[in-house]
Write an enzyme that holds these catalytic residues in place. Structure first.
Site, short mmCIF file in Angstrom:
data_model
loop_
_atom_site.label_atom_id
_atom_site.label_comp_id
_atom_site.label_asym_id
_atom_site.label_seq_id
_atom_site.Cartn_x
_atom_site.Cartn_y
_atom_site.Cartn_z
N TYR A 1 34.63 36.70 63.93
CA TYR A 1 33.80 36.35 62.78
C TYR A 1 32.72 35.34 63.19
CZ TYR A 1 37.97 38.35 60.56
OH TYR A 1 39.03 39.16 60.22
N GLY B 1 35.17 44.25 48.23
CA GLY B 1 34.36 43.97 47.04
C GLY B 1 34.32 45.12 46.05
N PHE B 2 34.80 46.33 46.43
CA PHE B 2 34.77 47.45 45.48
C PHE B 2 35.64 47.12 44.27
CE2 PHE B 2 33.00 51.80 46.26
CZ PHE B 2 32.94 52.17 44.93
N HIS C 1 44.12 40.91 67.36
CA HIS C 1 43.32 41.44 66.25
C HIS C 1 43.40 42.96 66.15
CE1 HIS C 1 39.42 40.30 63.85
NE2 HIS C 1 40.08 41.26 63.24
N SER D 1 36.05 44.19 42.95
CA SER D 1 35.71 42.82 42.52
C SER D 1 34.98 42.78 41.19
CB SER D 1 34.84 42.15 43.57
OG SER D 1 33.53 42.69 43.50
N SER E 1 41.33 42.56 53.30
CA SER E 1 40.40 43.28 52.40
C SER E 1 41.11 43.72 51.12
CB SER E 1 39.75 44.46 53.12
OG SER E 1 39.05 44.03 54.26
N PRO E 2 41.78 42.80 50.43
CA PRO E 2 42.59 43.17 49.26
C PRO E 2 41.73 43.60 48.07
CG PRO E 2 42.48 40.79 49.46
CD PRO E 2 41.86 41.35 50.72
N LEU E 3 40.45 43.25 48.11
CA LEU E 3 39.53 43.68 47.04
C LEU E 3 38.69 44.86 47.51
CD1 LEU E 3 38.40 40.12 45.85
CD2 LEU E 3 40.13 41.62 44.82
N1 LIG Z 1 42.51 41.97 60.55
C1 LIG Z 1 41.38 42.61 60.30
O1 LIG Z 1 40.96 43.51 61.05
C2 LIG Z 1 40.58 42.23 59.11
C3 LIG Z 1 39.55 43.09 58.64
C4 LIG Z 1 38.83 42.71 57.50
C5 LIG Z 1 39.15 41.51 56.85
N2 LIG Z 1 40.14 40.70 57.33
C6 LIG Z 1 40.49 39.43 56.66
O2 LIG Z 1 40.66 39.68 55.25
C7 LIG Z 1 39.82 38.80 54.51
C8 LIG Z 1 39.36 39.45 53.21
O3 LIG Z 1 38.78 40.70 53.45
P1 LIG Z 1 37.26 41.05 53.15
O4 LIG Z 1 36.45 39.80 53.11
O5 LIG Z 1 36.91 42.16 54.07
O6 LIG Z 1 37.28 41.76 51.76
P2 LIG Z 1 37.73 41.46 50.27
O7 LIG Z 1 38.42 40.16 50.16
O8 LIG Z 1 38.43 42.69 49.87
O9 LIG Z 1 36.31 41.41 49.52
C9 LIG Z 1 35.34 40.48 49.84
C10 LIG Z 1 34.09 40.77 49.05
O10 LIG Z 1 34.39 40.67 47.65
C11 LIG Z 1 33.54 39.71 47.03
N3 LIG Z 1 34.38 38.99 46.06
C12 LIG Z 1 35.50 38.29 46.30
N4 LIG Z 1 36.03 37.82 45.16
C13 LIG Z 1 35.21 38.22 44.16
C14 LIG Z 1 35.22 38.04 42.75
N5 LIG Z 1 36.21 37.37 42.15
N6 LIG Z 1 34.22 38.59 42.03
C15 LIG Z 1 33.22 39.27 42.63
N7 LIG Z 1 33.16 39.48 43.96
C16 LIG Z 1 34.15 38.96 44.72
C17 LIG Z 1 33.04 38.83 48.13
O11 LIG Z 1 31.75 38.34 47.81
P3 LIG Z 1 31.44 36.77 47.60
O12 LIG Z 1 31.72 36.10 48.89
O13 LIG Z 1 29.98 36.79 47.27
O14 LIG Z 1 32.29 36.29 46.47
C18 LIG Z 1 32.98 39.79 49.32
O15 LIG Z 1 31.76 40.49 49.30
C19 LIG Z 1 38.67 38.50 55.49
O16 LIG Z 1 37.98 37.33 55.11
C20 LIG Z 1 39.41 38.37 56.79
O17 LIG Z 1 39.99 37.07 56.88
C21 LIG Z 1 40.85 41.05 58.44
#
Ligand SMILES: NC(=O)c1ccc[n+]([C@@H]2O[C@H](COP(=O)([O-])OP(=O)(O)OC[C@H]3O[C@@H](n4cnc5c(N)ncnc54)[C@H](OP(=O)(O)O)[C@@H]3O)[C@@H](O)[C@H]2O)c1
Length: 312
Positions: A56, A203-204, A120, A206, A198-200
């Site tokens: 990152y 962002g889909f 990773h 969100s 990526s639990p959201l």
């Molecule tokens: N191990 C792996 O290969 C791997 C891969 C991907 C991710 N990850 C980890 O998982 C974490 C989370 O995954 P992710 O960031 O990919 O996806 P996510 O948490 O599913 O979604 C993040 C997106 O949702 C938006 N969001 C979050 N909360 C919101 C809300 N309440 N209302 C509106 N929009 C919202 C964020 O925008 P804003 O910031 O503008 O709110 C961002 O664009 C990462 O930070 C990382 O630590 C790990």
């Protein structure tokens, strides 16, 4: 906030964690001051587990998280990950490379010890036993507390765990992405906890999703299959159904998505990412939400309408 136990080695964290990827990677440019405020807000609201990776921003993300958590380092657990080559983004768990990256992560995070160190991504070029052997050296040196794997398969999980206990499998998991349920039997058998990334659904789930044209050119959603024309429309219809359910319950779509994950298992911790303190507060409140069996069944049924593959 409720606490959850991950694995059998003593790692206990708040039920909702924080993913710091978006602060420096994947979702277009961010504002560091706002990101640091978001991270600190998460902690104030009971989040204790914070996730980052070398990937990152090749150190930038770790430095930002380390700065944000410095005043509260003893109250939180930090996870980071190694396993890519910067120039190519190809898997790289060569043993000397692991040592270089982990040594740099300790410096970047400004800490003497990484609470949870992940590989990773699986690297077919290096036997997992050798990878875990190097990870174990750091545990023995007191520089890492718990070990985890991410983006891997059952065989690697078994072989890794035979070398040193694996506390956590971090895998993509959400209403949109249920493929990793195939790994639930092996983590159950071996007593490994789950962190849902990526639990959201990036962002889909969100409530503020838009088509590809609404995102920056370097935003990862330009390339994700859920946003492919045709899939995007089918998936927004799923989201509309889920939003109706959330509205009826008086919660937001993000909260529904996160509480659904928490309801699947007692040993799972979602790590939603947000660079905004208000959205962090919205997400963290999901820890207090429960569902009836009927509500869970309706969410599952709607989820069957999702089209497109997860990013992996
Ligand atoms: N191990 C792996 O290969 C791997 C891969 C991907 C991710 N990850 C980890 O998982 C974490 C989370 O995954 P992710 O960031 O990919 O996806 P996510 O948490 O599913 O979604 C993040 C997106 O949702 C938006 N969001 C979050 N909360 C919101 C809300 N309440 N209302 C509106 N929009 C919202 C964020 O925008 P804003 O910031 O503008 O709110 C961002 O664009 C990462 O930070 C990382 O630590 C790990």
């Amino acid at each position: 906030m409720e606490h959850r136990t991950l694995g059998q080695q003593g790692l206990v964290v708040g039920a909702v964690g924080y993913g710091a990827m978006g602060t420096t990677f994947a979702y277009g440019p961010g504002d560091d001051t706002e990101s640091i405020a978001a991270i600190r807000r998460a902690h104030e609201l009971g989040v204790t587990h914070f996730d980052t990776a070398e990937l990152y921003g090749w150190g930038t993300g770790e430095r930002l998280l380390g700065t944000a958590l410095a005043p509260i380092r003893d109250e939180v657990t930090i996870a980071t990950k190694f396993g890519f080559t910067p120039e190519t983004f190809a898997p790289n768990s060569q043993l000397d490379h692991i040592r270089e990256v982990v040594d740099a992560s300790l410096v970047n995070l400004g800490t003497d010890s990484i609470d949870l160190l992940y590989q990773h991504v699986h690297d077919p070029a290096v036997p997992i036993e050798d990878v875990v052997g190097v990870m174990q050296e750091y545990v023995q040196a007191g520089k890492v507390r718990y070990l985890g794997l991410s983006n891997t398969d059952e065989d690697s999980i078994r072989r890794a765990n035979a070398v040193h206990p694996i506390s956590v499998l971090q895998t993509e998991y959400s209403i949109f992405s249920r493929e990793s349920e195939d790994l639930f039997p092996v983590v159950d058998e071996l007593g490994i906890g789950l962190v849902a990334y990526s639990p959201l659904a990036r962002g889909f789930l969100s409530g503020s999703v838009g088509p590809r044209s609404s995102y920056a050119q370097d935003d990862i959603r330009q390339f994700l299959d859920w946003w492919t024309p045709g899939h995007y429309e089918a998936n927004t219809a799923v989201v509309a159904g889920l939003t109706e359910l959330a509205d009826a319950k008086g919660i937001s779509l993000s909260q529904l998505a996160l509480a659904w994950i928490l309801a699947q298992r007692e040993d799972i911790v979602p790590i939603p990412g947000s660079r905004n303190p208000g959205r962090v507060a919205e997400n963290v409140a999901a820890a207090e939400i429960t569902f009836t069996e009927d509500e869970l069944a309706r969410i599952d049924a709607l989820g069957h309408g999702v089209r497109g593959k997860r990013a992996g």
